[in-house]
Design an enzyme around this catalytic site. Structure first.
Site, PDB file in Angstrom:
ATOM      1  N   GLY A  46       0.838  -1.183   0.000  1.00  0.00           N
ATOM      2  CA  GLY A  46       0.000   0.000   0.000  1.00  0.00           C
ATOM      3  C   GLY A  46       0.874   1.233   0.000  1.00  0.00           C
ATOM      4  O   GLY A  46       2.064   1.154   0.342  1.00  0.00           O
ATOM      5  N   GLN A  51       3.067  10.018   1.774  1.00  0.00           N
ATOM      6  CA  GLN A  51       4.366   9.333   1.801  1.00  0.00           C
ATOM      7  C   GLN A  51       5.258   9.751   0.636  1.00  0.00           C
ATOM      8  O   GLN A  51       6.463   9.520   0.668  1.00  0.00           O
ATOM      9  CB  GLN A  51       4.179   7.805   1.771  1.00  0.00           C
ATOM     10  CG  GLN A  51       3.482   7.271   3.017  1.00  0.00           C
ATOM     11  CD  GLN A  51       3.362   5.762   2.969  1.00  0.00           C
ATOM     12  OE1 GLN A  51       2.395   5.233   2.424  1.00  0.00           O
ATOM     13  NE2 GLN A  51       4.345   5.073   3.518  1.00  0.00           N
ATOM     14  N   CYS A  94       5.969  -0.183   7.543  1.00  0.00           N
ATOM     15  CA  CYS A  94       5.611   1.014   6.778  1.00  0.00           C
ATOM     16  C   CYS A  94       6.829   1.477   6.007  1.00  0.00           C
ATOM     17  O   CYS A  94       7.927   1.541   6.565  1.00  0.00           O
ATOM     18  CB  CYS A  94       5.133   2.108   7.740  1.00  0.00           C
ATOM     19  SG  CYS A  94       4.630   3.626   6.890  1.00  0.00           S
ATOM     20  N   LEU A  95       6.620   1.817   4.736  1.00  0.00           N
ATOM     21  CA  LEU A  95       7.730   2.292   3.909  1.00  0.00           C
ATOM     22  C   LEU A  95       8.302   3.599   4.453  1.00  0.00           C
ATOM     23  O   LEU A  95       9.442   3.941   4.157  1.00  0.00           O
ATOM     24  CB  LEU A  95       7.267   2.461   2.457  1.00  0.00           C
ATOM     25  CG  LEU A  95       6.851   1.137   1.774  1.00  0.00           C
ATOM     26  CD1 LEU A  95       6.187   1.420   0.430  1.00  0.00           C
ATOM     27  CD2 LEU A  95       8.052   0.217   1.608  1.00  0.00           C
ATOM     28  N   HIS A 136      -4.530   1.278   7.470  1.00  0.00           N
ATOM     29  CA  HIS A 136      -3.178   1.846   7.632  1.00  0.00           C
ATOM     30  C   HIS A 136      -3.006   3.043   6.677  1.00  0.00           C
ATOM     31  O   HIS A 136      -2.466   4.086   7.082  1.00  0.00           O
ATOM     32  CB  HIS A 136      -2.167   0.724   7.344  1.00  0.00           C
ATOM     33  CG  HIS A 136      -0.723   1.127   7.284  1.00  0.00           C
ATOM     34  ND1 HIS A 136       0.237   0.598   8.132  1.00  0.00           N
ATOM     35  CD2 HIS A 136      -0.050   1.953   6.440  1.00  0.00           C
ATOM     36  CE1 HIS A 136       1.425   1.115   7.815  1.00  0.00           C
ATOM     37  NE2 HIS A 136       1.287   1.927   6.782  1.00  0.00           N
ATOM     38  N   GLU A 137      -3.476   2.906   5.436  1.00  0.00           N
ATOM     39  CA  GLU A 137      -3.323   4.001   4.453  1.00  0.00           C
ATOM     40  C   GLU A 137      -4.218   5.190   4.800  1.00  0.00           C
ATOM     41  O   GLU A 137      -3.793   6.345   4.664  1.00  0.00           O
ATOM     42  CB  GLU A 137      -3.643   3.515   3.031  1.00  0.00           C
ATOM     43  CG  GLU A 137      -2.832   2.333   2.520  1.00  0.00           C
ATOM     44  CD  GLU A 137      -1.353   2.415   2.787  1.00  0.00           C
ATOM     45  OE1 GLU A 137      -0.823   3.535   2.914  1.00  0.00           O
ATOM     46  OE2 GLU A 137      -0.710   1.356   2.888  1.00  0.00           O
ATOM     47  N   HIS A 140      -2.617   7.277   7.308  1.00  0.00           N
ATOM     48  CA  HIS A 140      -1.631   8.203   6.729  1.00  0.00           C
ATOM     49  C   HIS A 140      -2.290   9.505   6.281  1.00  0.00           C
ATOM     50  O   HIS A 140      -1.716  10.584   6.441  1.00  0.00           O
ATOM     51  CB  HIS A 140      -0.952   7.576   5.501  1.00  0.00           C
ATOM     52  CG  HIS A 140       0.223   6.689   5.795  1.00  0.00           C
ATOM     53  ND1 HIS A 140       1.359   7.147   6.422  1.00  0.00           N
ATOM     54  CD2 HIS A 140       0.463   5.389   5.501  1.00  0.00           C
ATOM     55  CE1 HIS A 140       2.242   6.154   6.512  1.00  0.00           C
ATOM     56  NE2 HIS A 140       1.722   5.068   5.962  1.00  0.00           N
TER      57      HIS A 140
HETATM   58  O1  GNR Z   1       4.109  -2.612   2.595  1.00  0.00           O
HETATM   59  C1  GNR Z   1       3.424  -2.488   3.609  1.00  0.00           C
HETATM   60  N1  GNR Z   1       3.098  -3.576   4.344  1.00  0.00           N
HETATM   61  C2  GNR Z   1       2.157  -3.579   5.361  1.00  0.00           C
HETATM   62  C3  GNR Z   1       2.084  -4.692   6.182  1.00  0.00           C
HETATM   63  C4  GNR Z   1       1.144  -4.751   7.198  1.00  0.00           C
HETATM   64  C5  GNR Z   1       0.280  -3.690   7.390  1.00  0.00           C
HETATM   65  C6  GNR Z   1       0.353  -2.562   6.593  1.00  0.00           C
HETATM   66  C7  GNR Z   1       1.280  -2.510   5.576  1.00  0.00           C
HETATM   67  S1  GNR Z   1       1.348  -1.103   4.552  1.00  0.00           S
HETATM   68  C8  GNR Z   1       3.018  -1.128   4.054  1.00  0.00           C
HETATM   69  C9  GNR Z   1       3.299  -0.063   3.009  1.00  0.00           C
HETATM   70  C10 GNR Z   1       3.049   1.317   3.597  1.00  0.00           C
HETATM   71  O2  GNR Z   1       3.822   1.890   4.307  1.00  0.00           O
HETATM   72  N2  GNR Z   1       1.894   1.861   3.340  1.00  0.00           N
HETATM   73  O3  GNR Z   1       1.584   3.056   3.868  1.00  0.00           O
HETATM   74 NI    NI Z   2       2.644   3.142   5.753  1.00  0.00          NI
END
Ligand code: GNR
Ligand code: NI
Length: 174
Positions: A46, A51, A94-95, A136-137, A140
């Site tokens: 995601g 980001q 998270c990236l 999660h997104e 953000h």
């Molecule tokens: O790549 C991602 N893996 C992930 C694993 C578990 C829960 C959420 C994520 S999102 C993350 C990529 C990211 O930072 N998205 O904002």
């Molecule tokens: Ni993230």
């Protein structure tokens, strides 16, 4: 399409609430496509616009496993309509918080209303990893990171390590 640089914590741009898009025009579609290319290369499942330094309510997700056919989802102005009482725990990463992982509990299912690539309103129920990833997104887009869901002690440790790692890489580049 283009690969965009990914911002990492602690960066004030990751703490801002993003603005809705007025409509899904070509510039928003290009942003979605560039974000997908950036996400696939990273690789991640995601990516949210803040980001890549864009304070707009736009996100992309693809939870297909490696080797499976791609299932890209592009959303603008996503809204959580309802969530399940049942909760699910995933080890999140998270990236924008590189090399750190923690268990986060979230609703197991979420019903989302969003504008798709054509600007059409859609409603869809997500479960499993997709439900976790989309929540999660959307976090953000509201300036919230997964580390905001863990203890202040653990969060502090991770943020200090990220600050140190950034100082080191800046020193190496200098
Ligand atoms: O790549 C991602 N893996 C992930 C694993 C578990 C829960 C959420 C994520 S999102 C993350 C990529 C990211 O930072 N998205 O904002
Ligand atoms: Ni993230």
């Amino acid at each position: 399409m283009a690969v965009l640089p990914i911002i990492t914590a602690p960066d004030p741009r990751l703490k801002l609430a993003c603005e809705p898009v007025a409509r899904v025009d070509d510039s928003v579609r290009k942003l979605m496509d560039d974000m997908l290319e950036t996400m696939y290369l990273a690789p991640g499942i995601g990516l949210a616009a803040p980001q890549v330094g864009v304070a707009k309510r736009v996100l992309v997700v693809d939870v297909a496993r490696e080797g499976e056919e791609r299932t890209p989802i592009r959303m603008a102005n996503p809204e959580v309509l309802s969530v399940s009482d049942e909760m699910a725990t995933y080890e999140e990463g998270c990236l924008s918080v590189p090399d750190h992982y923690a268990d986060v509990e979230r609703p197991a299912r979420a019903r989302i209303r969003y504008l798709d690539y054509q600007g059409e309103i859609r409603e869809q129920e997500f479960d499993g990893l997709a439900a976790t990833c989309i929540q999660h997104e959307i976090d953000h887009l509201n300036g919230v990171l997964f580390i905001d869901h863990i203890s202040a002690l653990k969060r502090g440790i991770i943020l200090r390590k990220l600050t140190k790692a950034r100082r080191l890489s800046a020193a190496v580049e200098a």
